[in-house]
Design a protein around this motif. Structure first.
Motif, PDB file in Angstrom:
ATOM      1  N   GLU A  47     -10.678  54.543  16.433  1.00 57.50           N
ATOM      2  CA  GLU A  47     -10.803  53.090  16.419  1.00 57.50           C
ATOM      3  C   GLU A  47     -11.805  52.645  15.366  1.00 57.50           C
ATOM      4  O   GLU A  47     -12.846  53.270  15.169  1.00 57.50           O
ATOM      5  CB  GLU A  47     -11.246  52.568  17.795  1.00 57.50           C
ATOM      6  N   ILE A  49     -14.726  50.338  14.114  1.00 54.37           N
ATOM      7  CA  ILE A  49     -15.801  49.637  14.805  1.00 54.37           C
ATOM      8  C   ILE A  49     -16.597  48.709  13.903  1.00 54.37           C
ATOM      9  O   ILE A  49     -17.191  47.743  14.391  1.00 54.37           O
ATOM     10  CB  ILE A  49     -16.757  50.622  15.515  1.00 54.37           C
ATOM     11  N   SER A  59     -17.049  42.845   9.620  1.00 50.71           N
ATOM     12  CA  SER A  59     -16.246  42.789  10.840  1.00 50.71           C
ATOM     13  C   SER A  59     -16.788  43.823  11.811  1.00 50.71           C
ATOM     14  O   SER A  59     -17.178  44.916  11.400  1.00 50.71           O
ATOM     15  CB  SER A  59     -14.778  43.090  10.545  1.00 50.71           C
ATOM     16  N   TYR A  60     -16.763  43.465  13.077  1.00 43.83           N
ATOM     17  CA  TYR A  60     -17.211  44.384  14.122  1.00 43.83           C
ATOM     18  C   TYR A  60     -16.240  44.354  15.294  1.00 43.83           C
ATOM     19  O   TYR A  60     -15.713  43.300  15.653  1.00 43.83           O
ATOM     20  CB  TYR A  60     -18.605  43.990  14.641  1.00 43.83           C
ATOM     21  N   ALA A  61     -16.071  45.506  15.895  1.00 43.18           N
ATOM     22  CA  ALA A  61     -15.340  45.557  17.153  1.00 43.18           C
ATOM     23  C   ALA A  61     -16.217  44.964  18.253  1.00 43.18           C
ATOM     24  O   ALA A  61     -17.446  45.060  18.200  1.00 43.18           O
ATOM     25  CB  ALA A  61     -14.977  47.004  17.492  1.00 43.18           C
ATOM     26  N   ASP A  62     -15.583  44.374  19.247  1.00 43.82           N
ATOM     27  CA  ASP A  62     -16.342  43.748  20.332  1.00 43.82           C
ATOM     28  C   ASP A  62     -17.253  44.751  21.037  1.00 43.82           C
ATOM     29  O   ASP A  62     -18.329  44.389  21.513  1.00 43.82           O
ATOM     30  CB  ASP A  62     -15.385  43.133  21.347  1.00 43.82           C
ATOM     31  N   SER A  63     -16.823  45.999  21.076  1.00 48.85           N
ATOM     32  CA  SER A  63     -17.577  47.018  21.809  1.00 48.85           C
ATOM     33  C   SER A  63     -18.931  47.325  21.176  1.00 48.85           C
ATOM     34  O   SER A  63     -19.810  47.878  21.838  1.00 48.85           O
ATOM     35  CB  SER A  63     -16.756  48.301  21.919  1.00 48.85           C
ATOM     36  N   LYS A  65     -20.460  44.952  18.778  1.00 49.19           N
ATOM     37  CA  LYS A  65     -21.034  43.732  18.217  1.00 49.19           C
ATOM     38  C   LYS A  65     -22.394  43.445  18.847  1.00 49.19           C
ATOM     39  O   LYS A  65     -22.550  43.502  20.071  1.00 49.19           O
ATOM     40  CB  LYS A  65     -20.079  42.556  18.447  1.00 49.19           C
ATOM     41  N   GLY A  66     -23.380  43.158  17.995  1.00 53.11           N
ATOM     42  CA  GLY A  66     -24.724  42.892  18.478  1.00 53.11           C
ATOM     43  C   GLY A  66     -25.584  44.129  18.624  1.00 53.11           C
ATOM     44  O   GLY A  66     -26.804  44.033  18.800  1.00 53.11           O
ATOM     45  N   ARG A  67     -24.982  45.311  18.560  1.00 53.41           N
ATOM     46  CA  ARG A  67     -25.736  46.564  18.683  1.00 53.41           C
ATOM     47  C   ARG A  67     -25.699  47.379  17.390  1.00 53.41           C
ATOM     48  O   ARG A  67     -26.665  48.075  17.072  1.00 53.41           O
ATOM     49  CB  ARG A  67     -25.169  47.412  19.830  1.00 53.41           C
TER      50      ARG A  67
END
Length: 127
Positions: A47, A49, A59-63, A65-67
């Protein structure tokens, strides 16, 4: 020829941090439209990320994002992934990849866009 070599993986406890690097070497000029980090856990599909476009779009995967934060040197194509607040579910082999085919906005996370890959670096997060 383009070669990607990932490094920086390892074992860390939940809540910890790691910084992955992807060193890019090439013997001839090449075009890239985006670069990305992927991961693949045992028994799961690879996947995307995090991705960065040639225009520096992110772009970031939701899993993640923010980390997680993807970045790139201004004068070199080397790629980085700062991973904070790691969780056991982040355990996987991490790969960097190049998209030399087409420009998409935002930078794509889809596997089908990338065809140049590194060998991967293992990240293991324990609880």
């Amino acid at each position: 020829q383009v070669t990607l070599v990932e490094s920086g993986g390892g074992s860390v406890q939940a809540g910890g941090s790691l910084r992955l690097s992807c060193k890019v070497t090439y013997t001839m000029y090449y075009i890239w439209y985006s670069m990305a980090w992927f991961r693949q856990a045992p028994g799961k599909e690879r996947e995307g990320i995090a991705a960065i476009g040639i225009d520096r779009s992110l772009s970031y995967a939701d899993s993640v994002k923010g980390r997680f934060t993807i970045s790139q040197d201004n004068d070199k194509p080397d790629l980085y992934l700062q991973m904070n607040s790691l969780k056991p579910e982040d355990t996987a082999m991490y790969y960097c990849a190049i998209n030399p085919r087409r420009r998409l906005d935002p930078a794509p996370l889809g596997l089908e866009n990338y065809n140049l890959w590194g060998q991967g670096t293992q990240v293991t997060v324990s609880s």
